[in-house]
Design an enzyme around this catalytic site. Structure first.
Site, PDB file in Angstrom:
ATOM      1  N   SER A   9      13.813  33.904  16.567  1.00  0.00           N
ATOM      2  CA  SER A   9      14.501  32.441  16.457  1.00  0.00           C
ATOM      3  C   SER A   9      13.852  31.777  15.564  1.00  0.00           C
ATOM      4  O   SER A   9      12.770  31.919  15.121  1.00  0.00           O
ATOM      5  CB  SER A   9      14.044  32.105  17.920  1.00  0.00           C
ATOM      6  OG  SER A   9      14.298  30.571  17.981  1.00  0.00           O
ATOM      7  N   HIS A  10      14.361  30.520  15.158  1.00  0.00           N
ATOM      8  CA  HIS A  10      13.702  29.655  14.258  1.00  0.00           C
ATOM      9  C   HIS A  10      12.395  29.094  15.034  1.00  0.00           C
ATOM     10  O   HIS A  10      11.579  28.491  14.153  1.00  0.00           O
ATOM     11  CB  HIS A  10      14.682  28.522  13.678  1.00  0.00           C
ATOM     12  CG  HIS A  10      15.927  28.927  12.817  1.00  0.00           C
ATOM     13  ND1 HIS A  10      16.601  29.784  13.118  1.00  0.00           N
ATOM     14  CD2 HIS A  10      15.756  28.792  11.517  1.00  0.00           C
ATOM     15  CE1 HIS A  10      17.322  30.057  12.006  1.00  0.00           C
ATOM     16  NE2 HIS A  10      16.819  29.516  11.057  1.00  0.00           N
ATOM     17  N   SER A  11      12.385  29.095  15.985  1.00  0.00           N
ATOM     18  CA  SER A  11      11.320  28.435  16.742  1.00  0.00           C
ATOM     19  C   SER A  11      10.504  29.847  17.277  1.00  0.00           C
ATOM     20  O   SER A  11      11.201  30.555  18.205  1.00  0.00           O
ATOM     21  CB  SER A  11      11.495  27.461  17.980  1.00  0.00           C
ATOM     22  OG  SER A  11      10.510  27.463  18.629  1.00  0.00           O
TER      23      SER A  11
END
Length: 126
Positions: A8-10
């Site tokens: 995930s980007h986070s």
């Protein structure tokens, strides 16, 4: 056993998805990876590659991703890695849960786990 990696980007989002999927995963190794390495939003191929190695116990890894550039960076990481890995074209949370359940089967293969992750595209929520 087939491992799972959630990209995930986070990093926080990846950890949350892994937390939920792990409830269904039994002994399946599910690893989160994400963020830009400095606490920001993004994905880093080198981080994904090392996470693939952590998740693999010899049977390969199914990778679930959140957004477009995560796909690109996961593809780069897979190319750099010695781990046999495939990206599932699936919604990341639902796909991770389906993959976690599928990976618990003694007959699980990289292909069967990926197929179950991708089957999550057809889950109705209402």
């Amino acid at each position: 056993m087939v491992g799972l990696v959630v990209v995930s980007h986070s990093h926080t989002a990846a950890e949350g998805i892994v937390e939920i999927a792990a409830e269904m995963a039994g002994e399946t190794n599910i690893e989160p990876v994400g963020g830009d390495g400095d606490g920001g939003i993004g994905t880093v191929p080198d981080d994904i590659e090392s996470t693939l190695a952590t998740a693999d116990d010899g049977d390969g890894v199914v990778v679930l991703v959140d957004l477009g550039s995560a796909v690109m960076n996961a593809e780069v990481a897979i190319e750099m890695s010695d781990v046999e890995a495939v990206i599932a074209d699936a919604p990341v949370l639902e796909g991770a849960v389906n993959a976690a359940v599928a990976a618990t089967s003694p007959d699980a293969t990289l292909s069967s786990v990926r197929e179950q992750a991708e089957a999550a595209r057809d889950i109705d929520k209402l």
